[in-house]
Design a protein around this motif. Structure first.
Motif, PDB file in Angstrom:
ATOM      1  N   GLY A  30       0.791  -1.229   0.000  1.00  0.00           N
ATOM      2  CA  GLY A  30       0.000   0.000   0.000  1.00  0.00           C
ATOM      3  C   GLY A  30       0.818   1.272   0.000  1.00  0.00           C
ATOM      4  O   GLY A  30       0.261   2.376   0.063  1.00  0.00           O
TER       5      GLY A  30
ATOM      6  N   ARG B 135       2.787   4.588  -0.870  1.00  0.00           N
ATOM      7  CA  ARG B 135       2.702   5.651  -1.882  1.00  0.00           C
ATOM      8  C   ARG B 135       4.101   6.253  -1.989  1.00  0.00           C
ATOM      9  O   ARG B 135       4.588   6.861  -1.044  1.00  0.00           O
ATOM     10  CB  ARG B 135       1.676   6.696  -1.453  1.00  0.00           C
TER      11      ARG B 135
ATOM     12  N   LEU C 117       7.083   8.487  -3.880  1.00  0.00           N
ATOM     13  CA  LEU C 117       7.449   9.583  -4.781  1.00  0.00           C
ATOM     14  C   LEU C 117       8.759   9.253  -5.477  1.00  0.00           C
ATOM     15  O   LEU C 117       9.708   8.758  -4.848  1.00  0.00           O
ATOM     16  CB  LEU C 117       7.613  10.880  -3.985  1.00  0.00           C
TER      17      LEU C 117
ATOM     18  N   LYS D 183       0.698  -3.989  -3.339  1.00  0.00           N
ATOM     19  CA  LYS D 183      -0.036  -2.925  -4.021  1.00  0.00           C
ATOM     20  C   LYS D 183       0.622  -1.606  -3.652  1.00  0.00           C
ATOM     21  O   LYS D 183       0.504  -1.141  -2.520  1.00  0.00           O
ATOM     22  CB  LYS D 183      -1.509  -2.949  -3.614  1.00  0.00           C
ATOM     23  N   ILE D 184       1.333  -1.028  -4.594  1.00  0.00           N
ATOM     24  CA  ILE D 184       1.959   0.267  -4.364  1.00  0.00           C
ATOM     25  C   ILE D 184       1.433   1.248  -5.404  1.00  0.00           C
ATOM     26  O   ILE D 184       0.919   0.842  -6.455  1.00  0.00           O
ATOM     27  CB  ILE D 184       3.494   0.196  -4.426  1.00  0.00           C
ATOM     28  N   SER D 185       1.567   2.515  -5.113  1.00  0.00           N
ATOM     29  CA  SER D 185       1.234   3.547  -6.084  1.00  0.00           C
ATOM     30  C   SER D 185       2.393   4.525  -6.172  1.00  0.00           C
ATOM     31  O   SER D 185       3.127   4.731  -5.197  1.00  0.00           O
ATOM     32  CB  SER D 185      -0.059   4.268  -5.715  1.00  0.00           C
ATOM     33  N   VAL D 186       2.583   5.091  -7.340  1.00  0.00           N
ATOM     34  CA  VAL D 186       3.727   5.947  -7.633  1.00  0.00           C
ATOM     35  C   VAL D 186       3.256   7.383  -7.803  1.00  0.00           C
ATOM     36  O   VAL D 186       2.215   7.636  -8.431  1.00  0.00           O
ATOM     37  CB  VAL D 186       4.446   5.469  -8.912  1.00  0.00           C
ATOM     38  N   ILE D 187       4.009   8.305  -7.233  1.00  0.00           N
ATOM     39  CA  ILE D 187       3.804   9.736  -7.467  1.00  0.00           C
ATOM     40  C   ILE D 187       5.036  10.216  -8.217  1.00  0.00           C
ATOM     41  O   ILE D 187       6.167  10.086  -7.720  1.00  0.00           O
ATOM     42  CB  ILE D 187       3.628  10.498  -6.147  1.00  0.00           C
TER      43      ILE D 187
ATOM     44  N   THR E  91       0.474   8.917 -10.249  1.00  0.00           N
ATOM     45  CA  THR E  91      -0.082  10.258 -10.225  1.00  0.00           C
ATOM     46  C   THR E  91       1.032  11.233 -10.547  1.00  0.00           C
ATOM     47  O   THR E  91       2.107  11.190  -9.924  1.00  0.00           O
ATOM     48  CB  THR E  91      -0.670  10.602  -8.845  1.00  0.00           C
TER      49      THR E  91
ATOM     50  N   GLU F 182       0.574  12.277   2.363  1.00  0.00           N
ATOM     51  CA  GLU F 182       0.198  11.533   1.163  1.00  0.00           C
ATOM     52  C   GLU F 182       1.375  10.831   0.493  1.00  0.00           C
ATOM     53  O   GLU F 182       1.222  10.260  -0.592  1.00  0.00           O
ATOM     54  CB  GLU F 182      -0.497  12.471   0.165  1.00  0.00           C
ATOM     55  N   ILE F 183       2.560  10.899   1.107  1.00  0.00           N
ATOM     56  CA  ILE F 183       3.748  10.228   0.573  1.00  0.00           C
ATOM     57  C   ILE F 183       4.384   9.422   1.704  1.00  0.00           C
ATOM     58  O   ILE F 183       4.630   9.948   2.792  1.00  0.00           O
ATOM     59  CB  ILE F 183       4.755  11.240  -0.004  1.00  0.00           C
ATOM     60  N   ASP F 184       4.651   8.141   1.440  1.00  0.00           N
ATOM     61  CA  ASP F 184       5.211   7.253   2.468  1.00  0.00           C
ATOM     62  C   ASP F 184       6.714   7.043   2.316  1.00  0.00           C
ATOM     63  O   ASP F 184       7.392   6.677   3.286  1.00  0.00           O
ATOM     64  CB  ASP F 184       4.521   5.888   2.405  1.00  0.00           C
TER      65      ASP F 184
END
Length: 353
Positions: free
Chosen positions: A155, A157, A159, A188-192, A218, A233-235
């Protein structure tokens, strides 16, 4: 256009020539340009057809192999002089990425060990070395990816700044390779992605790679990172590097230093994916790393669009240096180096097989 980034060959050998994806026109156009000489490859590196330290190094190795092939019918003296000139042209193409010089030194050592062989045999051997360097780079990126993935919780997030993906390497990527490995491991990761002014490597290249593989991404402008950190919002931050000094200072795309300072302020880990070939023990600290200054036109506008006032003065350093004290860890193919220092980096090389 849809191309699966994992299947993209940033560099490929076809019909006696080196093909390189023209990264200047991505994501609007996906095309290869072909090169058949060291001078051509050097210009491709200088003009950023290919960019990213590992990719530049492998491209330079192929450039020298191309020159050897082109000159194999020459006299021994012309062959030697031609290869020396090729090395000089390639070495002058971009000053900051140490992988360029590492690769040229490696190919030169191979060449030096081939005395007595004919030109054609030397050309074959140098091409074999370039092929091995390409395959080796992918293996290294995979190893770094596995180590780096262990640092990212499910999970996360994350940058990233600039592009340290398959396009910046022979394949898989350094920082983006960590993301790929994390997803491959089921996280499940998300990239900024910072847009990364002025050449927009984040907007054009990182975002493209992640979209192709359905990894949530994003895009933000470079001056939004602090706001997003302040909002929780950034881990984590994960970047690549073009050169690491002996004390752990990190040179990367301009703007990385600002991100590292912000990460420190907000207690966010700042990770650097870093193959051993990018660590330069001959440079004591970041102040001795040469910083490339590029053309003012890159800041005045983009492609045919100019938005800056006519006659304005411009500074365009392509890289900055992040002090080691801001780096949580370096991720190498041999493991994770927390709180990098002269002692830990020296020990890493002393224990190298």
């Amino acid at each position: 256009m849809s191309v699966t980034a994992r299947k993209v060959e940033t560099l490929r050998w076809r019909d006696g020539k080196l093909d390189m994806i023209d990264q200047r026109v991505l994501p609007a156009v996906f095309e290869y340009l072909s090169y058949d000489s060291a001078a051509g490859v050097a210009e491709g590196i200088r003009s950023m057809v290919v960019r990213g330290a590992p990719a530049i190094g492998v491209a330079a190795a192929y450039g020298l192999a191309l020159e050897a092939s082109r000159l194999q019918g020459s006299s021994e003296n012309e062959f030697r002089q031609g290869l020396e000139t090729g090395i000089e042209l390639l070495a002058a193409s971009r000053p900051t990425a140490v992988n360029l010089f590492w690769a040229l030194n490696r190919v030169r050592r191979v060449w030096s060990g081939l005395s007595g062989l004919g030109n054609a045999a030397v050309a074959v051997r140098l091409l074999d070395e370039a092929h091995e360097m390409l395959a080796e780079d992918i293996r290294i990126n995979r190893a770094m990816g596995a180590f780096g993935a262990s640092l990212l919780p499910d999970g996360a997030r994350v940058l990233t700044h600039c592009n340290a993906g398959a396009l910046a390497t022979a394949g898989w990527g350094t920082a983006l390779g960590v993301f790929r490995s994390a997803v491959e491991a089921g996280k499940k990761i998300s990239v900024i992605a910072d847009e990364t002014r002025p050449f927009l490597q984040g907007a054009r290249l990182t975002a493209w790679e992640m979209v192709q593989e359905n990894i949530p991404v994003t895009l933000i402008t470079d001056n939004m990172a602090g706001f997003m950190m302040s909002r929780g919002e950034i881990d984590a931050v994960m970047v690549g590097t073009d050169r690491v000094a002996a004390n752990g200072d990190v040179a990367n795309k301009i703007g990385t230093y600002m991100v590292a300072v912000l990460a420190k302020r907000h207690s966010i880990p700042f990770y650097v994916a870093c193959p051993l070939s990018t660590i330069d023990l001959t440079v004591p600290d970041g102040s001795a790393i040469p910083i490339e200054e590029r053309a003012p036109e890159e800041v005045l506008g983009f492609r045919e669009n100019q938005w800056a006032a006519q006659g304005v003065s411009v500074r365009n350093p392509a890289f900055d240096v992040t002090p080691a004290e801001l780096v949580t860890a370096l991720i190498t193919e041999r493991g994770i180096i927390y709180n990098p220092s002269s002692e830990s980096l020296s020990a890493l090389f002393r224990s190298e097989p």
